[in-house]
Design a protein around this motif. Sequence first.
Motif, PDB file in Angstrom:
ATOM      1  N   PHE A  30      -2.404   4.855  11.406  1.00  0.00           N
ATOM      2  CA  PHE A  30      -1.478   5.898  10.994  1.00  0.00           C
ATOM      3  C   PHE A  30      -0.430   5.231  10.123  1.00  0.00           C
ATOM      4  O   PHE A  30       0.428   4.495  10.629  1.00  0.00           O
ATOM      5  CB  PHE A  30      -0.833   6.568  12.214  1.00  0.00           C
ATOM      6  N   ALA A  31      -0.509   5.445   8.814  1.00  0.00           N
ATOM      7  CA  ALA A  31       0.344   4.742   7.861  1.00  0.00           C
ATOM      8  C   ALA A  31       1.734   5.358   7.780  1.00  0.00           C
ATOM      9  O   ALA A  31       1.886   6.577   7.802  1.00  0.00           O
ATOM     10  CB  ALA A  31      -0.300   4.731   6.483  1.00  0.00           C
ATOM     11  N   GLY A  32       2.734   4.484   7.663  1.00  0.00           N
ATOM     12  CA  GLY A  32       4.116   4.885   7.450  1.00  0.00           C
ATOM     13  C   GLY A  32       4.628   4.250   6.174  1.00  0.00           C
ATOM     14  O   GLY A  32       3.865   3.647   5.416  1.00  0.00           O
ATOM     15  N   ASP A  33       5.932   4.338   5.948  1.00  0.00           N
ATOM     16  CA  ASP A  33       6.517   3.804   4.722  1.00  0.00           C
ATOM     17  C   ASP A  33       6.371   2.295   4.590  1.00  0.00           C
ATOM     18  O   ASP A  33       6.020   1.796   3.535  1.00  0.00           O
ATOM     19  CB  ASP A  33       7.997   4.187   4.619  1.00  0.00           C
ATOM     20  N   ASP A  34       6.661   1.557   5.656  1.00  0.00           N
ATOM     21  CA  ASP A  34       6.597   0.090   5.562  1.00  0.00           C
ATOM     22  C   ASP A  34       5.759  -0.524   6.683  1.00  0.00           C
ATOM     23  O   ASP A  34       5.870  -1.707   6.981  1.00  0.00           O
ATOM     24  CB  ASP A  34       7.993  -0.524   5.551  1.00  0.00           C
ATOM     25  N   GLY A  35       4.918   0.315   7.304  1.00  0.00           N
ATOM     26  CA  GLY A  35       4.116  -0.211   8.395  1.00  0.00           C
ATOM     27  C   GLY A  35       3.025   0.741   8.818  1.00  0.00           C
ATOM     28  O   GLY A  35       2.767   1.753   8.169  1.00  0.00           O
ATOM     29  N   VAL A  36       2.405   0.388   9.940  1.00  0.00           N
ATOM     30  CA  VAL A  36       1.262   1.121  10.442  1.00  0.00           C
ATOM     31  C   VAL A  36       1.376   1.229  11.957  1.00  0.00           C
ATOM     32  O   VAL A  36       1.774   0.269  12.622  1.00  0.00           O
ATOM     33  CB  VAL A  36      -0.049   0.375  10.088  1.00  0.00           C
TER      34      VAL A  36
END
Length: 142
Positions: free
Chosen positions: A77-83
């Motif tokens: 589940f991808a986010g802005d600066d991480g997973v």
Amino acid sequence: MLDRFYDAEMRYVAAGGAPRGAGFDEMAACFHPEAVMRQGPSAPFPGEWKGIQEVERFFAVLSETWVSAEGLTVRYFAGDDGVAVSMRVHLTSRATGRTVDSHLAQFITFDGGLIRDFTVFYLDPVRLREACGLPGVRSSLP
């Protein structure tokens, strides 16, 4: 990046980790020099492991705990600066030979394309500890 890391991790654990001569270089190439690995207090290997040398020490402990570790179902589940990662795992304890199928969640941030912060939460850390022959840790909450 994470697929490369997980593949290297499985090979490292299967080879027995540093105590049995496995090299850490392939995994080290995935981590930022100031990386932090976090495991909760009830995990079989708790603590904060800061910097590449400590992260390497963590994986040596991990490979002493599990004779095999397989990620069976992995969802990102991808986010802005991480997973965030949801993973079903199959683990075999080196100490007892007992196997555990369980779930865990990982929260991973990156810096310059490298893993900077790696925090793991286990669905049932008590079961993991017991599979390793360690006493279960019960919550102090009512």
